[in-house]
Design an enzyme around this catalytic site. Structure first.
Site, PDB file in Angstrom:
ATOM      1  N   THR C  40       0.831  -1.205   0.000  1.00 57.28           N
ATOM      2  CA  THR C  40       0.000   0.000   0.000  1.00 57.28           C
ATOM      3  C   THR C  40       0.868   1.259   0.000  1.00 57.28           C
ATOM      4  O   THR C  40       0.546   2.246  -0.668  1.00 57.28           O
ATOM      5  CB  THR C  40      -0.911  -0.010   1.255  1.00 57.28           C
ATOM      6  N   HIS C  43       1.973   1.978  -3.438  1.00 58.78           N
ATOM      7  CA  HIS C  43       0.918   2.642  -4.222  1.00 58.78           C
ATOM      8  C   HIS C  43       0.863   4.133  -3.888  1.00 58.78           C
ATOM      9  O   HIS C  43       0.664   4.969  -4.767  1.00 58.78           O
ATOM     10  CB  HIS C  43      -0.452   2.021  -3.933  1.00 58.78           C
ATOM     11  N   GLU C  64       1.893   0.037   9.672  1.00 59.11           N
ATOM     12  CA  GLU C  64       2.389  -1.128  10.425  1.00 59.11           C
ATOM     13  C   GLU C  64       3.490  -0.632  11.355  1.00 59.11           C
ATOM     14  O   GLU C  64       4.502  -0.102  10.890  1.00 59.11           O
ATOM     15  CB  GLU C  64       2.985  -2.164   9.458  1.00 59.11           C
TER      16      GLU C  64
END
Lengths: 347, 347, 347, 347
Positions: C40, C43, C64
């Site tokens: 992600t 992206h 995270e």
């Protein structure tokens, strides 16, 4: 053929010659190689209240076995799923398929169950006839292990019911053979903590060899305190109650955490006082009674665990006897020195 | 504000003026319109062993209520999900969100639950403060009905747990208000046969009005024989045990079919002798203890049943009193003449 | 504090000084030690269609992480469940608690989810503020491992959903970090056969180190033939689809057995042609879409697997960089040479 | 006996005299009173790609029927569960009992299923032989209704799978006979909102008579807007996809809420483009493919709904013909003017 027969009402059994049973259209005839001796067989030997109320002698005893197909009925043969020479074991509950439990997938509590070695002739014999639908091939599993898949399946049923075992803290209360199997099955199915409890040090040692992280002696250890410590105060997610004793029930209800589960297999010989308010309702607990094996989900998981080497029953098997020495087999079970006892019949 | 207060250890309660509670950042202040009187409130009034062991007076009593939002804390307001003027009810269990049951979706058995009217100030008052997350809007549900969604929710939890009610034969043992609600919920959820059992003819009449196909009097009817006949010998799929009596437990265990289920909500005041072998293990039975309501699955189904007109609690509501007549409310509950009793506080 | 910021619409990110965020009443302020870099984040770096449609720069990136509590809001502090100095990680989905999915236990698909590093400031920074209810202590788990419990949790959610993994034949399609974690989780949860498939030999090697019994290369191996052989013709019980590619979907639908299950996590960037008749209906298949982690059942099982040593993510972690070298971290992810990449921020 | 036979490859069927089938040991011979005509029979009549690939003429057609037992094989007779004169229907999937799906309770996707009227001789005949285990007595259910329990069972399977229907918002896409049955079953099982969608006004009218709260015409109504309004923005909990059309799939995926479920029964004749990211993964959706009936859970619930009067298929049955007028029966199905069509054979 040679067979172990309950000849008449009363204690004891006798090894004698009887005719080989006839194989029906949907049946298979199996040459028995090994058979397992169960606590149930001890009850039958001793002719206790349960046995005298249920059995109709004469009857061949024994419900745990494995062997080799030697004949198929014509319908069983034409189905093409089993063949002469296949090494097999079988589910010993022969069910009606029409009652409500059968029609809703609970074959294990079929209202018309006929159990081999209890309600019809059993497996302590050179040959046994079984309906083909009850028979399973032993691919990648030894015939001796096949002979004890009935009690291993009891353990699988107990451990897996409710689908909570992955990552769980599991307490096994009572380390007879099925309790010890439950320890190993819980490990195979991903339990994170497996604690086993028994009064008998021999049984605790077997439980440890089957993978118990911790074994407890309820007479010497402060079980609640140890469980509190081992679970960081969370309590036990899944209790497998294998003892059948009111003291085991007390351990189970005390140990199970709020929202937890007790799967109860040990068959009590008397009633237990239960504080439903404290131990079931306020805890939001689930209690499930384990009979037999789920037919056949239990067998599928068990076969795969055995075949993949995730579970090995070897540490539990402590004794092997020929059929003629059944009295010795019963003896080691009765005196508590045995784990699982196997009869070598036609290997 | 006026409130019903347990002033000190010992029987009775008193209506008195107390300060309106302060509304925290994540809280809402609710003007109470209606409140339900529960058996728990009777225990608190009488100051029984449970009450004296748990409550710390002084405390405002009452945990079933509905009303109207009159103030929101700033965080609750900025979330934009609730507004002044909304008609609302609330789950009375305030939970920690961090313990193992909370982290696994079993909020109803949170290890640090604080219950309004038991562990913190309750709803028999003109105003109550609640965490915004416990509050639900009453869209398409009357405020009076909103006030008894706590006990209706107990019934929903009892009937739906285990997901077996569609097409099921259900026995409701004990027809107090929650038992009568369970009758109606079972009908709404698609039970095919609902049998209700109670000693009290008034309660049996309410159970009938709630949709019971058959009502039984355990003192006059041969309950096992009637259930056998009504189920064609199959037995009961789901027993809702609402009585808390050992005799109710006996009815439940006798009635439940092999593979069946007992969801047990009635709180016993003493222990029960259980024959686990006959009644649980050989039957493959599941017993589940019902505490509170599943947060918030129970509330969702309940709201929809009420909104869609699938369930109407009206026949159960037998008495309405103003707050000042709490002694009368307690009286009709105690003498068994009441179904559900509602306090009209600020309507 | 130093933080990695998406400064404006367009590719790239910048490390810069920003204010330490304020800690609300129910919040905790966490000093970040380690953070994981996710696809992600790639992206977002590249500012693809999804990123440009969802993010509102300026925004601190990263979801995270793990670290240490340095401050608690007053309400969080008075709850007494967390303390300054606790090593912690956190669920990055901040949910409303009031929508239908939240009210029915599906918090992971909350209609008003706010994700850190996507919808609000994230974890690639020296400090982050989180609601106390999202924070979990790392007892018996290293802080570095804590930083990647978000993607490990994706794998746990994928493997456990549907409760079929004990004894199962599992196929993991796509061996990126989450796919490799899924291999290890499937082993921990008792799968009997774990097959992993990927085009990339580096990733296949990691999957093997995580416990895959067999790894397959869909360009070189005849995947259907190998699966047929490995499962004795039975087919795959559970497919974990982690690739997001139409070719992965084709592998998944081909492999899943009648009555089987596909849990699908890999996010496709385009549509897939599905033959529902052949692949879903006639097979009686279940397909489930995996978003995030079940809050918080997934975290419980994961914590226990990690703590008990049943699962070790170490083979998947291939690179570690300081925050300033984010461009290098993005680079190794983009070129396919990386497993999991960790940022060392404030250790 | 008279029977409807697919004589050879190619369109059409012929009524002709054929021998009465022989009754095996475990079989029962049934005199057929009524039979239902299914879309599958239309495919066979027209000899489409599916039919020409699967059927091996000559073959008696028809798989939905009920009638009266006229003979029992000796094993079936000695079981004592069925008797000459019993009014019965039967599950038309004859399964092997040994494959993995059968061994795990998914008999409906048995790998060796033989379907009457497709793989072996069927029910459009004066007599049919069935294995006793597939036969169920019609207690409290008319023989005509018994003849359409196969498609009613499809609807029961579709509506109940996943156990979410109590209190649910249900959308039935496609109002052919099974879709209309699904409407009524959803009402019986406690759905709070049942919306049905079809292009055909005749079918919408039947759906309304079966209890749909709202019927929609996808060509005239703005289906997403209406569903938004009807569910207060929450979306549909359970979609029953009965159309098999890509446009039906689109409706289904659009309508299903996050955390919701699509049970898909309508068999497509071509592939569908699916946006798994948007429609399955980010929604946390479950998609389940419905084949046949769960054996025999589906039959139990269905029997009880019918017996208790909770479900009445009468509005769906629009036409009745004698066996000789099969061409007319096929005609009214083909032109869309029919609901369920029944053949009167031996009443």
């Amino acid at each position: 053929m040679r067979a172990l027969v309950k000849q008449s009402a009363g204690p004891g059994m006798v090894v004698k010659d009887v005719p080989v049973p006839a194989c029906g259209l949907n049946d298979v005839l199996i040459k028995v190689h090994f058979a397992g001796v169960c606590g149930t067989d001890l009850h039958i030997w001793e002719w206790d209240a349960w046995a005298s109320g249920r059995l109709k002698p004469p009857l061949i005893i024994g419900h745990e076995f494995a062997g080799e197909i030697v004949e198929l009925g014509s319908d069983a043969a034409s189905a093409g799923l089993l063949a002469v020479g296949d090494r097999v074991t079988a589910e010993g509950h022969i069910v009606c398929g029409h009652c409500l439990p059968c029609r809703t997938g609970d074959f294990h509590v079929c209202r018309r169950t006929s159990i081999i070695g209890v309600d019809r002739d059993g497996a302590f014999a050179e040959f046994i006839v079984m309906p083909a639908s009850n028979v399973m091939r032993l691919e990648g599993i030894s015939t001796e292990t096949g002979a004890i898949m009935d009690p291993i399946g009891n353990a699988v049923h107990t451990v897996l019911e409710g689908q909570v075992v992955a990552g769980a803290a599991v307490l096994v209360v009572g380390c007879g053979p099925i309790g010890c199997f439950a320890v190993g099955i819980a490990r195979a199915a991903g339990a994170s903590l497996v604690v086993a409890s028994d009064l008998n040090p021999t049984r605790r040692a077997i439980a440890e060899r089957m993978g118990a992280h911790v074994v407890l002696d309820p007479t010497g250890d402060d079980v609640p305190a140890r469980l509190h410590e081992l679970t960081g105060g969370d309590g036990i997610d899944l209790v497998c109650e294998m003892s059948g004793h009111p003291s085991g029930h007390a351990q189970a209800f005390q140990a199970a955490r709020p929202g937890g589960r007790i799967n109860m297999l040990g068959t009590p010989s008397r009633t237990t006082e239960v504080d439903f308010a404290r131990d079931v309702i306020f805890k939001g607990l689930t209690v499930y009674g384990v009979t037999g094996r789920r037919m056949y989900q239990t067998w599928q998981v068990m076969s795969r665990f055995l075949r993949a080497g995730q579970f090995d029953p070897a540490p539990v098997v402590t004794h092997r006897f020929p059929l003629e020495r059944i009295a010795d087999a019963i003896g080691v079970i009765k005196d508590g020195s045995a784990g699982k006892v196997i009869l070598e019949i036609g290997a």
